[in-house]
Design an enzyme around this catalytic site. Structure first.
Site, mmCIF file in Angstrom:
data_model
loop_
_atom_site.group_PDB
_atom_site.id
_atom_site.type_symbol
_atom_site.label_atom_id
_atom_site.label_comp_id
_atom_site.label_asym_id
_atom_site.label_seq_id
_atom_site.Cartn_x
_atom_site.Cartn_y
_atom_site.Cartn_z
ATOM 1 N N GLY A 159 27.201 11.452 2.241
ATOM 2 C CA GLY A 159 26.223 12.255 2.196
ATOM 3 C C GLY A 159 26.261 13.693 2.673
ATOM 4 N N THR A 189 33.824 6.009 3.442
ATOM 5 C CA THR A 189 33.950 5.574 2.042
ATOM 6 C C THR A 189 35.098 6.446 1.164
ATOM 7 N N GLU A 217 25.669 1.451 3.854
ATOM 8 C CA GLU A 217 25.843 0.783 5.121
ATOM 9 C C GLU A 217 26.059 -0.580 5.001
HETATM 10 C C1 LIG Z 1 6.530 1.207 13.419
HETATM 11 C C2 LIG Z 1 7.462 2.049 12.918
HETATM 12 C C3 LIG Z 1 8.372 2.827 14.044
HETATM 13 C C4 LIG Z 1 9.314 3.633 13.329
HETATM 14 C C5 LIG Z 1 10.598 4.176 14.383
HETATM 15 C C6 LIG Z 1 11.811 3.977 13.624
HETATM 16 C C7 LIG Z 1 12.503 5.181 13.955
HETATM 17 C C8 LIG Z 1 13.892 5.071 13.438
HETATM 18 C C9 LIG Z 1 14.593 6.170 12.957
HETATM 19 C C10 LIG Z 1 14.443 6.041 11.523
HETATM 20 C C11 LIG Z 1 15.585 7.099 10.878
HETATM 21 C C12 LIG Z 1 15.364 7.087 9.612
HETATM 22 C C13 LIG Z 1 16.021 5.797 8.683
HETATM 23 C C14 LIG Z 1 16.658 6.332 7.378
HETATM 24 C C15 LIG Z 1 17.336 5.271 7.096
HETATM 25 C C16 LIG Z 1 18.360 5.846 5.718
HETATM 26 C C17 LIG Z 1 19.639 6.626 5.915
HETATM 27 C C18 LIG Z 1 20.162 6.921 4.773
HETATM 28 C C19 LIG Z 1 21.614 7.293 5.126
HETATM 29 C C20 LIG Z 1 22.566 6.372 4.557
HETATM 30 C C21 LIG Z 1 23.904 7.023 4.460
HETATM 31 C C22 LIG Z 1 24.901 5.930 4.087
HETATM 32 C C23 LIG Z 1 26.093 5.889 4.788
HETATM 33 C C24 LIG Z 1 26.837 4.943 4.512
HETATM 34 O O1 LIG Z 1 27.294 3.993 3.759
HETATM 35 S S1 LIG Z 1 28.383 5.121 5.705
HETATM 36 C C25 LIG Z 1 29.778 3.701 5.263
HETATM 37 C C26 LIG Z 1 29.038 2.419 5.505
HETATM 38 N N1 LIG Z 1 30.186 1.433 5.214
HETATM 39 C C27 LIG Z 1 30.105 0.108 5.415
HETATM 40 O O2 LIG Z 1 29.046 -0.515 5.808
HETATM 41 C C28 LIG Z 1 31.160 -0.463 5.136
HETATM 42 C C29 LIG Z 1 30.939 -2.145 5.308
HETATM 43 N N2 LIG Z 1 32.069 -2.903 5.860
HETATM 44 C C30 LIG Z 1 32.108 -3.251 6.950
HETATM 45 O O3 LIG Z 1 31.422 -3.089 7.536
HETATM 46 C C31 LIG Z 1 33.427 -4.016 7.051
HETATM 47 O O4 LIG Z 1 34.482 -3.575 6.603
HETATM 48 C C32 LIG Z 1 33.172 -5.509 7.325
HETATM 49 C C33 LIG Z 1 32.151 -5.759 8.147
HETATM 50 C C34 LIG Z 1 32.781 -6.183 5.858
HETATM 51 C C35 LIG Z 1 34.451 -6.370 7.308
HETATM 52 O O5 LIG Z 1 35.329 -5.626 8.535
HETATM 53 P P1 LIG Z 1 36.592 -5.902 9.001
HETATM 54 O O6 LIG Z 1 36.920 -4.846 10.122
HETATM 55 O O7 LIG Z 1 37.242 -5.842 7.937
HETATM 56 O O8 LIG Z 1 36.547 -7.288 9.656
HETATM 57 P P2 LIG Z 1 37.331 -8.376 9.956
HETATM 58 O O9 LIG Z 1 38.639 -8.081 10.224
HETATM 59 O O10 LIG Z 1 36.999 -8.971 8.596
HETATM 60 O O11 LIG Z 1 36.544 -8.965 10.993
HETATM 61 C C36 LIG Z 1 35.321 -9.326 10.930
HETATM 62 C C37 LIG Z 1 35.054 -9.462 12.506
HETATM 63 O O12 LIG Z 1 34.467 -8.246 13.060
HETATM 64 C C38 LIG Z 1 32.975 -8.557 13.233
HETATM 65 N N3 LIG Z 1 32.529 -7.232 13.096
HETATM 66 C C39 LIG Z 1 32.321 -6.505 11.857
HETATM 67 N N4 LIG Z 1 31.669 -5.534 12.005
HETATM 68 C C40 LIG Z 1 31.311 -5.480 13.159
HETATM 69 C C41 LIG Z 1 30.148 -4.656 14.001
HETATM 70 N N5 LIG Z 1 29.577 -3.581 13.528
HETATM 71 N N6 LIG Z 1 29.991 -5.144 15.415
HETATM 72 C C42 LIG Z 1 30.494 -6.116 15.876
HETATM 73 N N7 LIG Z 1 31.468 -7.125 15.303
HETATM 74 C C43 LIG Z 1 31.485 -6.735 13.853
HETATM 75 C C44 LIG Z 1 32.827 -9.604 12.459
HETATM 76 O O13 LIG Z 1 31.651 -10.259 13.113
HETATM 77 C C45 LIG Z 1 33.839 -10.470 12.494
HETATM 78 O O14 LIG Z 1 33.757 -11.194 13.684
HETATM 79 P P3 LIG Z 1 34.754 -12.479 14.129
HETATM 80 O O15 LIG Z 1 33.955 -13.443 13.207
HETATM 81 O O16 LIG Z 1 34.514 -12.722 15.455
HETATM 82 O O17 LIG Z 1 36.213 -12.441 13.639
HETATM 83 C C1 LIG Z 2 23.440 6.899 -1.926
HETATM 84 C C2 LIG Z 2 24.834 6.597 -1.242
HETATM 85 C C3 LIG Z 2 25.228 7.222 0.010
HETATM 86 C C4 LIG Z 2 26.192 6.774 0.745
HETATM 87 N N1 LIG Z 2 26.346 7.608 1.956
HETATM 88 C C5 LIG Z 2 27.824 7.323 2.393
HETATM 89 C C6 LIG Z 2 28.042 8.330 3.549
HETATM 90 O O1 LIG Z 2 27.451 9.021 3.843
HETATM 91 N N2 LIG Z 2 29.372 8.011 4.064
HETATM 92 C C7 LIG Z 2 30.230 6.919 3.700
HETATM 93 O O2 LIG Z 2 31.020 6.755 4.234
HETATM 94 N N3 LIG Z 2 29.621 6.183 2.538
HETATM 95 C C8 LIG Z 2 28.502 6.465 1.829
HETATM 96 N N4 LIG Z 2 28.432 5.732 0.779
HETATM 97 C C9 LIG Z 2 29.258 4.624 0.301
HETATM 98 C C10 LIG Z 2 28.543 3.227 0.639
HETATM 99 O O3 LIG Z 2 28.787 2.766 2.002
HETATM 100 C C11 LIG Z 2 29.534 2.265 -0.022
HETATM 101 O O4 LIG Z 2 29.521 2.503 -1.477
HETATM 102 C C12 LIG Z 2 29.349 0.988 0.244
HETATM 103 O O5 LIG Z 2 29.474 0.504 1.564
HETATM 104 C C13 LIG Z 2 29.792 -0.181 -0.929
HETATM 105 O O6 LIG Z 2 30.999 -0.061 -0.942
HETATM 106 P P1 LIG Z 2 31.866 0.170 -2.188
HETATM 107 O O7 LIG Z 2 31.063 0.969 -3.078
HETATM 108 O O8 LIG Z 2 33.382 0.197 -2.047
HETATM 109 O O9 LIG Z 2 31.381 -1.380 -3.079
HETATM 110 P P2 LIG Z 2 32.274 -2.528 -3.557
HETATM 111 O O10 LIG Z 2 32.978 -2.977 -2.244
HETATM 112 O O11 LIG Z 2 33.388 -2.087 -4.396
HETATM 113 O O12 LIG Z 2 31.433 -3.460 -4.214
HETATM 114 C C14 LIG Z 2 31.332 -3.723 -5.419
HETATM 115 C C15 LIG Z 2 31.020 -5.173 -5.830
HETATM 116 O O13 LIG Z 2 32.015 -5.985 -5.251
HETATM 117 C C16 LIG Z 2 31.344 -6.943 -4.204
HETATM 118 N N5 LIG Z 2 32.339 -7.151 -2.895
HETATM 119 C C17 LIG Z 2 33.284 -6.563 -2.354
HETATM 120 N N6 LIG Z 2 33.703 -6.860 -1.436
HETATM 121 C C18 LIG Z 2 33.512 -8.200 -1.485
HETATM 122 C C19 LIG Z 2 33.869 -9.266 -0.614
HETATM 123 N N7 LIG Z 2 34.700 -9.198 0.372
HETATM 124 N N8 LIG Z 2 33.244 -10.462 -0.732
HETATM 125 C C20 LIG Z 2 32.257 -10.664 -1.862
HETATM 126 N N9 LIG Z 2 32.062 -9.571 -2.613
HETATM 127 C C21 LIG Z 2 32.495 -8.475 -2.425
HETATM 128 C C22 LIG Z 2 30.170 -6.454 -3.666
HETATM 129 O O14 LIG Z 2 29.203 -7.510 -3.458
HETATM 130 C C23 LIG Z 2 29.612 -5.609 -4.993
HETATM 131 O O15 LIG Z 2 28.912 -6.607 -5.841
HETATM 132 C C24 LIG Z 2 27.168 5.933 0.272
HETATM 133 C C25 LIG Z 2 26.836 5.228 -1.095
HETATM 134 C C26 LIG Z 2 25.630 5.644 -1.738
HETATM 135 C C27 LIG Z 2 25.339 4.924 -2.936
#
Ligand SMILES: CCCCCCCCCCCCCCCCCCCCC/C=C/C(=O)SCCNC(=O)CCNC(=O)[C@H](O)C(C)(C)COP(=O)(O)OP(=O)(O)OC[C@H]1O[C@@H](n2cnc3c(N)ncnc32)[C@H](O)[C@@H]1OP(=O)(O)O
Ligand SMILES: Cc1cc2nc3c(=O)[nH]c(=O)nc-3n(C[C@H](O)[C@H](O)[C@H](O)COP(=O)(O)OP(=O)(O)OC[C@H]3O[C@@H](n4cnc5c(N)ncnc54)[C@H](O)[C@@H]3O)c2cc1C
Length: 667
Positions: free
Chosen positions: A185, A146, A428
């Site tokens: 993080g 991010t 995520e």
């Molecule tokens: C009973 C008890 C048992 C217990 C055991 C359990 C043990 C398990 C262990 C548990 C461990 C502990 C758990 C703790 C959890 C908490 C941890 C906290 C840490 C969190 C830290 C946070 C980190 C982050 O946030 S990292 C950053 C994350 N960022 C995002 O998620 C960004 C979101 N955006 C996107 O994902 C993409 O941009 C998206 C999907 C919105 C669009 O992507 P794009 O490339 O722009 O896509 P597009 O061109 O539009 O095409 C879409 C196309 O692609 C397909 N697609 C998209 N993603 C995927 C994918 N991942 N895989 C497959 N296909 C994918 C999508 O479907 C589209 O397909 P088509 O329609 O065919 O075109």
């Molecule tokens: C506690 C915490 C831990 C994190 N840890 C990590 C990490 O370890 N690594 C990392 O890389 N990132 C991390 N992140 C970042 C996190 O993954 C992003 O904040 C998250 O993916 C959302 O993206 P954004 O902040 O750009 O939100 P934005 O996309 O700016 O969202 C703002 C608003 O716009 C809307 N929006 C945006 N795009 C669209 C769309 N296409 N259609 C409709 N609505 C839309 C959303 O729904 C939302 O309401 C963390 C965030 C937090 C809060």
């Protein structure tokens, strides 16, 4: 009357009145007596270890202390896991949840994303090079994707990695302020390496986003390296234990071998080799989305334990004049707020169990070269991540409100759970965005249905006859409930598709038609997830082998989950007269009956989750129900009470009482 020692008498009575054996239900939740025993062993190892008890309580720590104490705990957890040979993720999960409950780890991203990304996206050579260093914490890393300007739209990331074939290096840059990495993080102060997601440029072409291993700090001094600006982003809503950070890269050169090249490659001369599926690089996000389902379920389960035990102990208001004050759990409004959440916590636990199994099965297929199930895995993990984190976060907050004033105190343990679970709605993948990914999958499935193509089993409900009416009778059978959810989802999917179709026919482009229908698409995706979770719950109670008394009680809870969901979202279920008004009345009546049916088992249901007091860390949720003594002890332990008269009294109050305000003019 509550006693001040031993178990509170109301709580003891509740336990005597339950209709099933709590141990049997724990065995069912955690998949057998051996697993329950193992979980207890791991919890005990942590809760009885004096190391974890030597720190002051989390709520009394400053931000810096929160970070430092949590860091010590997690480094110790890391050491203990090695000593105890805890290699299974489930074992580590249980040990950690008891050792540092709801304290987000300053080395969490290293464990949850950095190491798994190397394992899944690295070549054999890269794994050999980095994994031993990462395991021994010589390399501590995070997942830096991010940026300040982009989190959701990852194709829009601005960080660049430009290949220089002369030196066989990539040059990494953050060309604008919005391109700086922001939020990862553990990035601010802990890590010395990052997996950086950046736009790859080679031979003058942009090849899209890829992962690069970048060292950011010196391995001896821990000082940032040349070209690196890095730091903590400051205090947040929660996550005080975590140094979420920012990172600016200026002409940072890394060897060619630092691009993760298991799937995509850049050859020495700069030739780019495509991966089999561009989205395979998103795999680490899928892993964490899958894990969030269990994480969210656990948060709601613990909140229910606290709130339901407290509701059994707390008495408020005489029901008839001069009579005994009622246990607040006997108020129907309290039951209506809490029991559906209890049911939701079970539903989400079963969804989490399913998700974990499905993730393991599908990733094994992907690693074996069969990518067919990738879209399903993406749709299910994105949907369940969003659905569970929404439902559970909102549920934890309701549990807090159900505890009245004491719920607002950190003594309840509920605020800590809430601030730990609620960012799961954002990280995520922001939940609305994830639901739109589900909707995209649903629209594809709808297209297949229209073309007469085969659908995956879990989507076959879409071919249901939408003219059919509900089979609901007074019995309120489980299959009729599932059918109702599937009917609603199928209709909403059709309505969303029709909305897009209509916009296209009116001359809009497909993209405009999509944007003009996203609310309906989101409704459809949520309805689909709701149907999926309900069906899973029903199948779990109907098809699994378990003690018959447990099965009967769990069936009532499952019914409550389904009936409550219908009554609360009635509009969506009656829009096409699927239910008639007589059936709606049956459901409303059944809801009230179910609340009464669950009432004697409410405490047993939460006891079965088997969370020790040391994990709950709540004065209100104690197993013995001695909440008032605990609240008193908690208040007395507040650092504010260390002195009878605070210095601020002499500095500010006393002078003000004497009409002297000079000290303010000195400022
Ligand atoms: C009973 C008890 C048992 C217990 C055991 C359990 C043990 C398990 C262990 C548990 C461990 C502990 C758990 C703790 C959890 C908490 C941890 C906290 C840490 C969190 C830290 C946070 C980190 C982050 O946030 S990292 C950053 C994350 N960022 C995002 O998620 C960004 C979101 N955006 C996107 O994902 C993409 O941009 C998206 C999907 C919105 C669009 O992507 P794009 O490339 O722009 O896509 P597009 O061109 O539009 O095409 C879409 C196309 O692609 C397909 N697609 C998209 N993603 C995927 C994918 N991942 N895989 C497959 N296909 C994918 C999508 O479907 C589209 O397909 P088509 O329609 O065919 O075109
Ligand atoms: C506690 C915490 C831990 C994190 N840890 C990590 C990490 O370890 N690594 C990392 O890389 N990132 C991390 N992140 C970042 C996190 O993954 C992003 O904040 C998250 O993916 C959302 O993206 P954004 O902040 O750009 O939100 P934005 O996309 O700016 O969202 C703002 C608003 O716009 C809307 N929006 C945006 N795009 C669209 C769309 N296409 N259609 C409709 N609505 C839309 C959303 O729904 C939302 O309401 C963390 C965030 C937090 C809060």
């Amino acid at each position: 009357m509550a006693t001040t020692t031993g178990v509170n008498s109301d709580l003891a009575k509740e336990r005597n009145n339950s209709t099933f054996d709590v141990e049997e239900l724990s065995n069912f939740i955690y998949r057998g007596p051996e697993k329950v025993k193992r979980r207890r062993y791991l919890h005990n190892l942590a809760t009885k270890d004096p190391f974890f008890r030597k720190f002051k309580p989390w709520a009394f720590q400053t931000r810096e202390e929160q970070y430092e104490i949590c860091l010590q705990k997690h480094l110790y957890i890391n050491k203990k896991c090695k000593e105890l040979n805890l290699t299974e993720p489930v074992d580590k999960f249980f040990y950690t949840e008891a050792a540092a409950p709801h304290e987000n780890s300053p080395i969490g991203l290293h464990t949850v994303m950095f190491i798994p990304t190397i394992e899944k996206q690295g070549t054999e050579e890269q794994k050999k090079r980095w994994l031993p260093l990462a395991e021994s914490l010589k390399m501590i890393g995070t997942y830096a994707q991010t940026e300040m300007g982009h989190g959701t739209f990852i194709r829009g990331l601005e960080t660049t990695a430009t290949y220089d074939p002369r030196t066989r290096e990539f040059i990494l840059n953050s060309p604008t302020i919005t391109s700086m990495k922001y939020w990862p993080g553990n990035l601010g102060k802990t890590t010395n390496h990052c997996l950086v997601m950046a736009q790859l440029y080679t031979q003058g072409k942009n090849c899209g986003i890829h992962m690069f291993m970048v060292q950011i700090r010196d391995l001896e001094t821990h000082m940032p390296l040349a070209g690196i600006e890095v730091g903590d982003i400051g205090p947040k809503f929660g996550y005080g234990t975590n140094d979420n950070g920012f990172l600016r890269l200026s002409n940072v050169r890394i060897p060619r071998e630092n691009m993760l090249m298991r799937y995509s490659k850049v050859l020495e001369d700069g030739t780019y080799v495509k991966p089999p599926n561009a989205k395979i690089a998103y795999g680490s996000m899928v892993l964490v989305r899958a894990a969030i389902v269990t994480d969210a379920a656990r948060a709601l389960a613990q909140a229910c334990v606290i709130s339901i035990r407290y509701s059994a102990v707390r008495r408020q208001t005489e029901v008839s004049p001069g009579g005994e004050e009622a246990q607040i759990i006997d108020y129907q409004t309290q039951q209506y707020r809490l029991f559906p959440l209890l049911a939701t916590s079970y539903a989400m636990y079963f969804a989490g169990r399913f998700m974990y199994d499905f993730y393991l099965k599908t990733t094994a297929e992907i690693e074996g070269g069969n990518l067919d199930s990738m879209p399903q895995l993406h749709a299910i993990s994105a949907g369940l991540k969003a659905f569970s984190s929404w439902m559970c976060s909102a549920g934890v907050e309701t549990c807090r409100l159900c505890c009245g004033g004491h719920g607002y105190s950190h003594a309840s343990g509920l605020p800590k759970i809430y601030i730990d679970v609620v960012p799961g709605c954002t990280y995520e993948g922001e939940n609305n965005v994830m639901m739109l990914q589900v909707a995209r999958f649903l629209m594809k499935m709808y297209g297949k249905l229209q073309n007469g193509e085969a659908l995956p089993t879990f989507m076959q409900y879409m071919s249901t006859d939408l003219n059919k009416k509900s089979c609901m009778t007074e019995e309120v059978a489980l299959n009729c409930l599932v059918m109702a959810y599937e009917h609603r989802a199928a209709r909403m999917i059709r309505d969303a598709a029709a909305s897009m179709e209509k916009l296209v026919q009116s001359g809009k482009s497909p993209v405009e038609a999509w944007n003009g229908s996203t609310v309906m698409l989101t409704w459809a995706a949520i309805a689909h997830c709701h149907a999926f979770v309900t069906k899973l719950f029903v199948e779990t109670v109907v098809k699994s082998r378990m003690d018959s008394k447990v099965q009967s009680a769990l069936t009532s809870l499952c019914k409550l989950y389904a009936v409550h969901g219908i009554v609360e979202n009635l509009g969506g279920f009656i829009q096409d007269q699927f239910f008639d008004s007589k059936q709606v009345k049956i459901l409303q009546k059944k809801l009230m009956q179910l609340l009464a049916e669950i009432r004697p088992n409410a405490v047993a249901f939460v006891d079965a989750f088997d969370y020790p007091d040391e994990v709950l860390q709540s004065c209100l949720g104690r197993y013995d129900g001695q909440v008032y003594q605990a609240l008193y002890d908690y208040a007395k332990s507040s650092p504010m009470n260390e002195k009878e008269v605070l210095d601020s009294y002499y500095k500010y109050i006393k002078p003000a009482q004497n009409g002297k305000y000079q000290q303010y003019s000195k400022l």
